[in-house]
Design an enzyme around this catalytic site. Structure first.
Site, PDB file in Angstrom:
ATOM      1  CD  GLU B  46       0.061  -1.302   3.087  1.00 48.95           C
ATOM      2  OE1 GLU B  46      -0.323  -1.935   2.428  1.00 48.95           O
ATOM      3  OE2 GLU B  46      -0.348  -1.678   4.199  1.00 48.95           O
ATOM      4  CG  ASN B  47       4.767   1.324   0.042  1.00 49.09           C
ATOM      5  OD1 ASN B  47       4.530  -0.020  -0.353  1.00 49.09           O
ATOM      6  ND2 ASN B  47       6.309   1.255   0.252  1.00 49.09           N
TER       7      ASN B  47
END
Lengths: 237, 218
Positions: B46-47
Site C-alpha cells: 500500500e505504499n
C-alpha cells in the site's frame, strides 16, 4: 519560464514560523525531505504541527525534530518506531492524532484538487468516526456508510523528489514517491528538495509526476543519507 | 496444530490465479512463499507497488524501494509504482481482490480489532482501516487464542475496532472458519491432529458445526 529555484534548505524554510502546520512527505524514512528537516532543526522553530505518515526514528527523519521538542502535534497513520516519541506521547508533551493511511493521503489529494471534503468508509464504526458526520450512499449497487473527512489546510508542504527542474516540475523515484506528490499539491506554499536539479527542457513533460504549478520553491539537496529502516535480503542460489 | 508457516500455507490455497492481493505484516507476508507454481498473482503494497517481488540479494538493497512494512524489496517484471492516494484509491474502489491480515480479535459478526491496546503504546492503524472498510474478500490469519490462553474469536470485540462486519474467513493454528452473514463462526476444516472439541473450547463466540468436519489439506 517561471523560476522556482531557491539557494538551499535554509532559504527554502526561512519563513516557516512557530506554531505552523506542515505536511511532510515520505513513508517511514523513504523519500523524506532530509535537508529541510535539518534546516528546521537548525532554525529551531517550535510548536509545529506535522502531518506525515510516520514520525521517523530516534535520530533520523522527523525524529530529529522530536528530539529537540519542536513538534507540538503529530498527525500520522503509524508511529512509534522511536523511544523519544513514545516518551513524549505517554507524558502528554506531544499530541498525537492517528488517522487511517488512505484517509491521510486522500485528505491531501482533496486539498490539491480544491475539494473541501471527502467521504470514505475507512473508520466507520470505530473511534476514528467519533465527532464526524456519517453519510449513507449507494454506489455500484452497494449501500454503505461513509465518514466525512476534511481536506488538510497546511501552511507549508515539504517534499522530496528525485529530479526537478527550475520551473518546479518534479519526478519521483520508485516507492520514494509515496505521499510526496499529493502533499506537494496540498501546501499553501510547497517546498521541494530534489536529488538532481536540471534546467527547463531537460525533463520529458510526459514523465512529470507533479507539475511545477504546485511547487513554489525548489532546490538541489545535498548529502542524502537515504537510511534504510529495515534491510531485508535473501540468500543467493 | 499448525505453526505460522502452516497457517500461511493453508491461506495460500485461497489465492487464485489472476488475483491482486494485499498481504499484511506477520503471518500474511509468509503466504507469498506458498503460492503454488502456475498461480499468477500480483502483490500490492500500500505504499505504492503492484507486482512486489522478493527481498533483494545482499548488496542490491535500494533505499527508495521498500514495502509497507518498510523492508527492502524488489519489483517483478510488469510491476508498477504509484502514489499513496492512488494506492488507497484502488483499495477503496475494490480493485484489489483479496486482503490477508492479522488480528487481535474477531467477533462473530465479522468485526475486527487489530490496531490498539488501550493503556499500551499505540502505534496506529496504518492502512488497516482503509483495507477492511473496502475490501470484499478479507481473510484473517491469527492464533486462535492469545498468550493468556483466552479466545480471540469472540461474541463481541473488546478492543477498539478497526472495522465492522468485514471479515469473511479466518485461518488459525486450529481451524478454518467462515463468518456467516447472520452471525457466527462456521467451522469448515480442522488442522491436522486437532479435534472439534479442542476448537469448541478455544472459541468464545458462537460456533456453528454442520455435519462431519474434515481435516484440512495442505
Amino acid at each position: 519560464m517561471i523560476n522556482r529555484v531557491v539557494k538551499n534548505a535554509e532559504e527554502a524554510v526561512k519563513d516557516i514560523k512557530d506554531n505552523m502546520t506542515l505536511l511532510v512527505g515520505g513513508f517511514g524514512l523513504c523519500g523524506i525531505p532530509e535537508n529541510c528537516i535539518s534546516a528546521l532543526v537548525n532554525k529551531n522553530v517550535k510548536g509545529l504541527t506535522c502531518i506525515s505518515n510516520n514520525a521517523g526514528v530516534d535520530d533520523f527523519g522527523l525524529g530529529l525534530l522530536l528530539q529537540t521538542k519542536q513538534i507540538k502535534k503529530m498527525i500520522s497513520s503509524y508511529v512509534g518506531e522511536n523511544a523519544e516519541f513514545e516518551r513524549q506521547m505517554l507524558s502528554g508533551e506531544l499530541e498525537v492524532e492517528l488517522i487511517p493511511q488512505g484517509t491521510l493521503a486522500t485528505r491531501c489529494l482533496a486539498a490539491g484538487y480544491g475539494m473541501p471534503v471527502i467521504y470514505t468508509p475507512a473508520g466507520v464504526g470505530t473511534e476514528v468516526a467519533i465527532g464526524k458526520s456519517v453519510r449513507t450512499f449507494t454506489y455500484n449497487g452497494e449501500t454503505k456508510e461513509y465518514l466525512e473527512e476534511k481536506a488538510f489546510e497546511a501552511d507549508f508542504a515539504i517534499v522530496k523528489a528525485w529530479k526537478g527542474d527550475t520551473a518546479g516540475n518534479l519526478i519521483f523515484r520508485s516507492t520514494a514517491r509515496n505521499f510526496n506528490p499529493m502533499m506537494a499539491m496540498a501546501g499553501k506554499i510547497t517546498i521541494a528538495e530534489v536529488e538532481e536539479l536540471v534546467e527547463v527542457g531537460q525533463l520529458d513533460p510526459d514523465q512529470i509526476h507533479t507539475p511545477g504549478i504546485y511547487v513554489h520553491r525548489v532546490f538541489q539537496g545535498q548529502n542524502y543519507e537515504k537510511r534504510i529502516e529495515q534491510v531485508t535480503v535473501r540468500k543467493r542460489g | 496444530m499448525l505453526d505460522k508457516n502452516g497457517i500461511a500455507k493453508r491461506i495460500a490455497r485461497e489465492v487464485k490465479d489472476g488475483m491482486y492481493v494485499n498481504l499484511g505484516i506477520g503471518i500474511p507476508t509468509l503466504v507469498a512463499n506458498y503460492i503454488p507454481e502456475g498461480v499468477n498473482v500480483v502483490l500490492q503494497s500500500e505504499n505504492g507497488i503492484l507486482g512486489m517481488g522478493p527481498f533483494p540479494f545482499e548488496g542490491q538493497e535500494d533505499a527508495d524501494l521498500i514495502n509497507a512494512g518498510k523492508q527492502t524489496v524488489t519489483l517483478l517484471p510488469g510491476s508498477s509504482i504509484f502514489d499513496s492516494a492512488m494506492s488507497f484509491g484502488m483499495i477503496r474502489a475494490q480493485k484489489v481482490n483479496l486482503t490477508i491480515l492479522g488480528a487481535m480479535e474477531v467477533s462473530e459478526n465479522g468485526d475486527i480489532a487489530n490496531w490498539k491496546i488501550p493503556g499500551k503504546m499505540v502505534k496506529g492503524m496504518g492502512g488497516a482501516m482503509d483495507l477492511v472498510a473496502s475490501a470484499k474478500n478479507i481473510i484473517v490469519a491469527m492464533q486462535h487464542v492469545n498468550k493468556a490462553g483466552e479466545s480471540k474469536l469472540l461474541p463481541k470485540c473488546e478492543l477498539p475496532l478497526t472495522g465492522i462486519k468485514c471479515v469473511k474467513k479466518i485461518v488459525t493454528e486450529l481451524a478454518v472458519l467462515d463468518i456467516l452473514s447472520e452471525g457466527g463462526f462456521r467451522l469448515l476444516e480442522r488442522a491436522p491432529g486437532v479435534s472439534v472439541e479442542q476448537i469448541k473450547n478455544a472459541t468464545a463466540g458462537k460456533l456453528i458445526i454442520e455435519g462431519e468436519i474434515s481435516e484440512m489439506v495442505l
